[in-house]
Each structure stands twice: as structure tokens, then as C-alpha cells.
Design a protein around this motif. Structure first.
Motif, PDB file in Angstrom:
ATOM      1  N   MET A 159       2.070   6.240  -3.169  1.00 58.51           N
ATOM      2  CA  MET A 159       1.619   4.844  -3.182  1.00 58.51           C
ATOM      3  C   MET A 159       2.199   4.130  -1.965  1.00 58.51           C
ATOM      4  SD  MET A 159       0.663   4.053  -6.934  1.00 58.51           S
ATOM      5  CE  MET A 159       1.069   2.376  -6.970  1.00 58.51           C
ATOM      6  N   SER A 160       1.480   3.111  -1.493  1.00 55.70           N
ATOM      7  CA  SER A 160       1.931   2.371  -0.325  1.00 55.70           C
ATOM      8  C   SER A 160       1.201   1.040  -0.293  1.00 55.70           C
ATOM      9  CB  SER A 160       1.641   3.162   0.958  1.00 55.70           C
ATOM     10  OG  SER A 160       0.240   3.281   1.160  1.00 55.70           O
ATOM     11  N   VAL A 161       1.616   0.183   0.634  1.00 55.80           N
ATOM     12  CA  VAL A 161       0.867  -1.025   0.930  1.00 55.80           C
ATOM     13  C   VAL A 161      -0.158  -0.653   2.002  1.00 55.80           C
ATOM     14  CG1 VAL A 161       0.968  -3.355   1.873  1.00 55.80           C
ATOM     15  CG2 VAL A 161       2.769  -2.559   0.328  1.00 55.80           C
ATOM     16  N   VAL A 162      -1.403  -1.043   1.792  1.00 53.10           N
ATOM     17  CA  VAL A 162      -2.481  -0.696   2.718  1.00 53.10           C
ATOM     18  C   VAL A 162      -2.918  -1.935   3.483  1.00 53.10           C
ATOM     19  CG1 VAL A 162      -4.844   0.162   2.930  1.00 53.10           C
ATOM     20  CG2 VAL A 162      -3.285   1.178   1.250  1.00 53.10           C
ATOM     21  N   ALA A 163      -2.940  -1.834   4.812  1.00 55.94           N
ATOM     22  CA  ALA A 163      -3.451  -2.906   5.659  1.00 55.94           C
ATOM     23  C   ALA A 163      -4.861  -2.544   6.093  1.00 55.94           C
ATOM     24  CB  ALA A 163      -2.544  -3.091   6.876  1.00 55.94           C
ATOM     25  N   MET A 164      -5.842  -3.364   5.758  1.00 60.81           N
ATOM     26  CA  MET A 164      -7.216  -3.116   6.169  1.00 60.81           C
ATOM     27  C   MET A 164      -7.395  -3.602   7.607  1.00 60.81           C
ATOM     28  SD  MET A 164      -8.942  -1.486   3.897  1.00 60.81           S
ATOM     29  CE  MET A 164     -10.555  -1.683   4.659  1.00 60.81           C
ATOM     30  N   LEU A 165      -7.798  -2.674   8.479  1.00 65.69           N
ATOM     31  CA  LEU A 165      -7.928  -2.966   9.901  1.00 65.69           C
ATOM     32  C   LEU A 165      -9.395  -2.959  10.308  1.00 65.69           C
ATOM     33  CD1 LEU A 165      -5.030  -0.634  11.110  1.00 65.69           C
ATOM     34  CD2 LEU A 165      -4.896  -3.039  10.424  1.00 65.69           C
ATOM     35  N   GLU A 178     -16.301  -0.953   2.519  1.00 68.65           N
ATOM     36  CA  GLU A 178     -16.165  -1.378   1.124  1.00 68.65           C
ATOM     37  C   GLU A 178     -15.781  -0.222   0.211  1.00 68.65           C
ATOM     38  OE1 GLU A 178     -20.686  -1.606   2.087  1.00 68.65           O
ATOM     39  OE2 GLU A 178     -18.761  -1.874   3.124  1.00 68.65           O
ATOM     40  N   ALA A 179     -16.353   0.971   0.439  1.00 65.51           N
ATOM     41  CA  ALA A 179     -16.011   2.134  -0.382  1.00 65.51           C
ATOM     42  C   ALA A 179     -14.583   2.582  -0.114  1.00 65.51           C
ATOM     43  CB  ALA A 179     -16.985   3.275  -0.088  1.00 65.51           C
ATOM     44  N   ALA A 180     -14.189   2.599   1.147  1.00 59.39           N
ATOM     45  CA  ALA A 180     -12.829   3.021   1.498  1.00 59.39           C
ATOM     46  C   ALA A 180     -11.798   2.040   0.951  1.00 59.39           C
ATOM     47  CB  ALA A 180     -12.693   3.135   3.015  1.00 59.39           C
ATOM     48  N   ALA A 181     -12.095   0.754   1.033  1.00 66.60           N
ATOM     49  CA  ALA A 181     -11.159  -0.256   0.541  1.00 66.60           C
ATOM     50  C   ALA A 181     -11.004  -0.182  -0.971  1.00 66.60           C
ATOM     51  CB  ALA A 181     -11.634  -1.650   0.960  1.00 66.60           C
ATOM     52  N   ALA A 182     -12.121   0.001  -1.687  1.00 65.95           N
ATOM     53  CA  ALA A 182     -12.044   0.102  -3.146  1.00 65.95           C
ATOM     54  C   ALA A 182     -11.257   1.330  -3.566  1.00 65.95           C
ATOM     55  CB  ALA A 182     -13.452   0.153  -3.739  1.00 65.95           C
ATOM     56  N   SER A 183     -11.458   2.433  -2.866  1.00 66.54           N
ATOM     57  CA  SER A 183     -10.706   3.647  -3.169  1.00 66.54           C
ATOM     58  C   SER A 183      -9.215   3.433  -2.931  1.00 66.54           C
ATOM     59  CB  SER A 183     -11.215   4.805  -2.302  1.00 66.54           C
ATOM     60  OG  SER A 183     -10.467   5.981  -2.540  1.00 66.54           O
ATOM     61  N   ALA A 184      -8.874   2.782  -1.821  1.00 64.00           N
ATOM     62  CA  ALA A 184      -7.464   2.538  -1.508  1.00 64.00           C
ATOM     63  C   ALA A 184      -6.836   1.576  -2.509  1.00 64.00           C
ATOM     64  CB  ALA A 184      -7.344   1.980  -0.092  1.00 64.00           C
ATOM     65  N   ALA A 185      -7.595   0.555  -2.929  1.00 64.60           N
ATOM     66  CA  ALA A 185      -7.054  -0.451  -3.834  1.00 64.60           C
ATOM     67  C   ALA A 185      -6.748   0.101  -5.213  1.00 64.60           C
ATOM     68  CB  ALA A 185      -8.037  -1.615  -3.955  1.00 64.60           C
ATOM     69  N   THR A 186      -7.382   1.206  -5.570  1.00 67.11           N
ATOM     70  CA  THR A 186      -7.204   1.766  -6.912  1.00 67.11           C
ATOM     71  C   THR A 186      -5.759   2.154  -7.185  1.00 67.11           C
ATOM     72  OG1 THR A 186      -9.469   2.608  -6.882  1.00 67.11           O
ATOM     73  CG2 THR A 186      -7.987   3.560  -8.505  1.00 67.11           C
ATOM     74  N   ASP A 221     -15.379  -8.827  -0.416  1.00 69.25           N
ATOM     75  CA  ASP A 221     -16.200  -9.275  -1.537  1.00 69.25           C
ATOM     76  C   ASP A 221     -16.445  -8.141  -2.527  1.00 69.25           C
ATOM     77  OD1 ASP A 221     -17.770 -11.633  -2.479  1.00 69.25           O
ATOM     78  OD2 ASP A 221     -19.428 -10.211  -2.370  1.00 69.25           O
ATOM     79  N   TYR A 222     -16.690  -6.946  -2.016  1.00 63.74           N
ATOM     80  CA  TYR A 222     -16.975  -5.810  -2.887  1.00 63.74           C
ATOM     81  C   TYR A 222     -15.761  -5.443  -3.740  1.00 63.74           C
ATOM     82  CZ  TYR A 222     -18.137  -1.122  -4.487  1.00 63.74           C
ATOM     83  OH  TYR A 222     -18.354  -0.015  -5.266  1.00 63.74           O
ATOM     84  N   VAL A 223     -14.589  -5.360  -3.127  1.00 62.34           N
ATOM     85  CA  VAL A 223     -13.387  -4.976  -3.870  1.00 62.34           C
ATOM     86  C   VAL A 223     -13.098  -5.974  -4.985  1.00 62.34           C
ATOM     87  CG1 VAL A 223     -10.874  -4.690  -3.723  1.00 62.34           C
ATOM     88  CG2 VAL A 223     -12.350  -3.687  -1.976  1.00 62.34           C
ATOM     89  N   MET A 224     -13.215  -7.264  -4.676  1.00 63.84           N
ATOM     90  CA  MET A 224     -12.862  -8.280  -5.661  1.00 63.84           C
ATOM     91  C   MET A 224     -13.956  -8.510  -6.691  1.00 63.84           C
ATOM     92  SD  MET A 224     -11.281 -12.084  -5.045  1.00 63.84           S
ATOM     93  CE  MET A 224     -12.704 -12.735  -4.162  1.00 63.84           C
ATOM     94  N   MET A 225     -15.218  -8.573  -6.242  1.00 66.54           N
ATOM     95  CA  MET A 225     -16.271  -8.992  -7.140  1.00 66.54           C
ATOM     96  C   MET A 225     -16.966  -7.839  -7.860  1.00 66.54           C
ATOM     97  SD  MET A 225     -15.995 -12.203  -6.860  1.00 66.54           S
ATOM     98  CE  MET A 225     -17.349 -12.557  -7.959  1.00 66.54           C
ATOM     99  N   ASP A 226     -17.184  -6.721  -7.180  1.00 62.94           N
ATOM    100  CA  ASP A 226     -17.923  -5.606  -7.778  1.00 62.94           C
ATOM    101  C   ASP A 226     -16.997  -4.539  -8.349  1.00 62.94           C
ATOM    102  OD1 ASP A 226     -20.727  -6.403  -7.163  1.00 62.94           O
ATOM    103  OD2 ASP A 226     -19.982  -6.351  -5.121  1.00 62.94           O
ATOM    104  N   ALA A 227     -16.026  -4.089  -7.556  1.00 64.26           N
ATOM    105  CA  ALA A 227     -15.065  -3.113  -8.068  1.00 64.26           C
ATOM    106  C   ALA A 227     -14.054  -3.769  -9.003  1.00 64.26           C
ATOM    107  CB  ALA A 227     -14.336  -2.435  -6.904  1.00 64.26           C
TER     108      ALA A 227
END
Length: 276
Positions: A1-7, A101-109, A132-138
């Protein structure tokens, strides 16, 4: 686990996102991952079957590959700059061939926190669709960087007893523990209006946090919630607000405003840890 920075391949923005994510990683004692996700260049080109289009398609794919290469180089350079020496912190730059959006949702899990740049809350920005996808859809929790780089300090919980607020604070418990001080903020009129909601009383949340060894205090707020939360953050030196996002429908919030929209669009705001 880690903190992920979206670049996103924008140097100044990526440096700021990395620095905020690094400060959080240091505070909770975990690693840092800089994630830059770009789609497959071939998939980004509309494929047609006529012989006349073959050369044009190949040229377009080549241009996209060169553009992505440049973006990756900028993102990695910004990540390295933002990290600096960072002794004792495991820092990794990661490129994924995928939609952001797919990569971010996977990382946020499974991440301890996933940090988006402040600009991601604005439509049309490079990471706005992923945000928007991570917060609203995932429906996964995320952190939106503040208008200034994150520094350790008190954390405010905007508590309304909602599922989103509960999800946000449970997911970000490591950050709450590391903060050293948590302030529970609640508008009493909201509590009275939603009195049937389980756990609405701030005392219930205070007990839950104390059982986890988190020092807490309660600060009643009045008036418009977002303005009150931002004023409390400024007065207390808080560097993060934890809250539920979009208590009303997404369309309703965008058309008529709302606490989430006002927090996201504030000119001066600390980091926001959100969940729907």
C-alpha cells in the motif's frame, strides 16, 4: 500500500501533486507512487479499412506515441523533482497503459490515499474525467490537493452522518491518526433535520475516533456549510477537510450548487478527502 499521486504530464501541476502526496506518505509512514496513465496509442486512433487511409492512420499513431513519450518524460521529471531526496520513503514512478479513469479507480481500491491535482475538479482539465469517475461512478474515496502544498496539521471532519462522510473517514483513518488532532464540525440544523440518520450525533463519531486513539474535539458550525468549513480550516490551521461528496444528485449539485461544488471550487482551501 502507498499514497498515489495522479500525474498528467504538466510539470508545475505534477510537482505540486507529488509534494502534497509525499507529505501525506511521510506523515503516515508509507511509500509513494507517482502514477501516469495513458491509453494505448493504437486504440486512440480511429481504424478504417480503406487502403488510402493506411498511411494517415500510421502517421497519427506515430504522432500520438511521440506526444505520450513527451508527456511521460515530463511527468517522471516532475515526480523526481517533487520527491527530491525523500530519505526513508520508497518512491516509485509508474506508467500504465490504460485510460486514466480505469487506472485511478484501480489504484484507489487499495491505496492509503490517492491524490488528484486541484485542477482535476474543473471540467475540461486533463484528469477531470478520472476524478469524476473515481468519486461518482466507482464511488471510491480520494484526496483533492489543496490550493497550497499539503503540510501536516489538524484535520476537520465535516460530519453529517452520511454514507459518503463515513466512507471518507474510514478510508482515511491512517491520515486521521497521523494528524494528531481531529476537529468534528457539524451544523446542528443538519443534525436536527436528519436526526434519524444513524451516527448523526458528533458524540458518536467522537467515541469511535477515541477508540482508535485519535484525539478529537467538536466545533459546531452555523450557516452555509462549505463557507463555515473553510473558515474553520483557516482559523484552526487545518490542512485537510474530510467530507462526504454530493449529498444530492450530481446534476442537482452542478445546476444549483451545493456544499461539494463550493468546496471544490473554492479559491483558498485545504486538501479535501472525499467520498460519495
Amino acid at each position: 500500500m502507498s499514497v498515489v499521486a495522479m500525474l498528467q504530464g504538466t510539470p508545475e501541476t505534477d510537482v505540486e501533486t507529488t509534494q502534497s502526496a509525499l507529505a501525506m506518505a511521510k506523515k503516515i509512514g508509507t511509500g509513494l507512487t507517482g502514477l501516469c496513465a495513458l491509453p494505448d496509442p493504437q486504440a486512440a486512433v480511429m481504424l478504417v479499412t480503406t487502403p488510402e487511409s493506411t498511411g494517415l492512420t500510421a502517421a497519427a499513431a506515430t504522432n500520438i506515441i511521440e506526444l505520450q513519450k513527451e508527456m511521460l518524460e515530463k511527468a517522471e521529471a516532475a515526480f523526481r523533482q517533487g520527491v527530491g531526496s525523500a530519505p526513508g520513503i520508497d518512491c516509485v514512478f509508474l506508467h500504465q497503459v490504460a485510460n486514466a479513469e480505469a487506472a485511478a479507480a484501480s489504484a484507489a481500491t487499495l491505496a492509503d490515499a490517492i491524490v488528484f491535482p486541484r485542477s482535476a475538479a474543473r471540467s475540461g482539465e486533463p484528469l477531470s474525467i478520472a476524478f469524476d469517475y473515481v468519486m461518482m461512478d466507482a464511488r471510491l474515496p480520494l484526496v483533492l490537493a489543496g490550493t497550497t502544498p499539503y503540510t501536516p496539521g489538524p484535520v476537520i471532519i465535516g460530519w453529517d452522518g452520511s454514507n459518503g462522510a463515513a466512507r471518507a473517514l474510514r478510508f482515511h483513518t491512517p491520515l486521521l491518526k497521523a494528524a494528531g488532532e481531529v476537529i468534528i464540525a457539524q451544523n446542528r440544523k443538519d443534525a436536527e433535520r436528519d436526526g434519524a440518520r444513524p451516527g448523526i450525533e458528533p458524540g458518536s463519531l467522537e467515541d469511535w475516533l477515541k477508540r482508535k486513539g485519535i484525539k478529537t474535539s467538536v466545533s459546531p458550525i452555523e450557516g452555509e456549510v462549505s463557507a463555515a468549513l473553510l473558515a474553520l480550516a483557516k482559523g484552526s490551521g487545518a490542512t485537510m477537510i474530510v467530507a462526504g461528496a454530493y449529498g444530492h444528485s450530481r446534476i442537482g449539485e452542478r445546476l444549483f450548487g451545493g456544499t461539494s461544488k463550493r468546496l471544490l471550487s473554492a479559491d483558498e482551501a485545504p486538501a479535501l478527502a472525499l467520498a460519495r
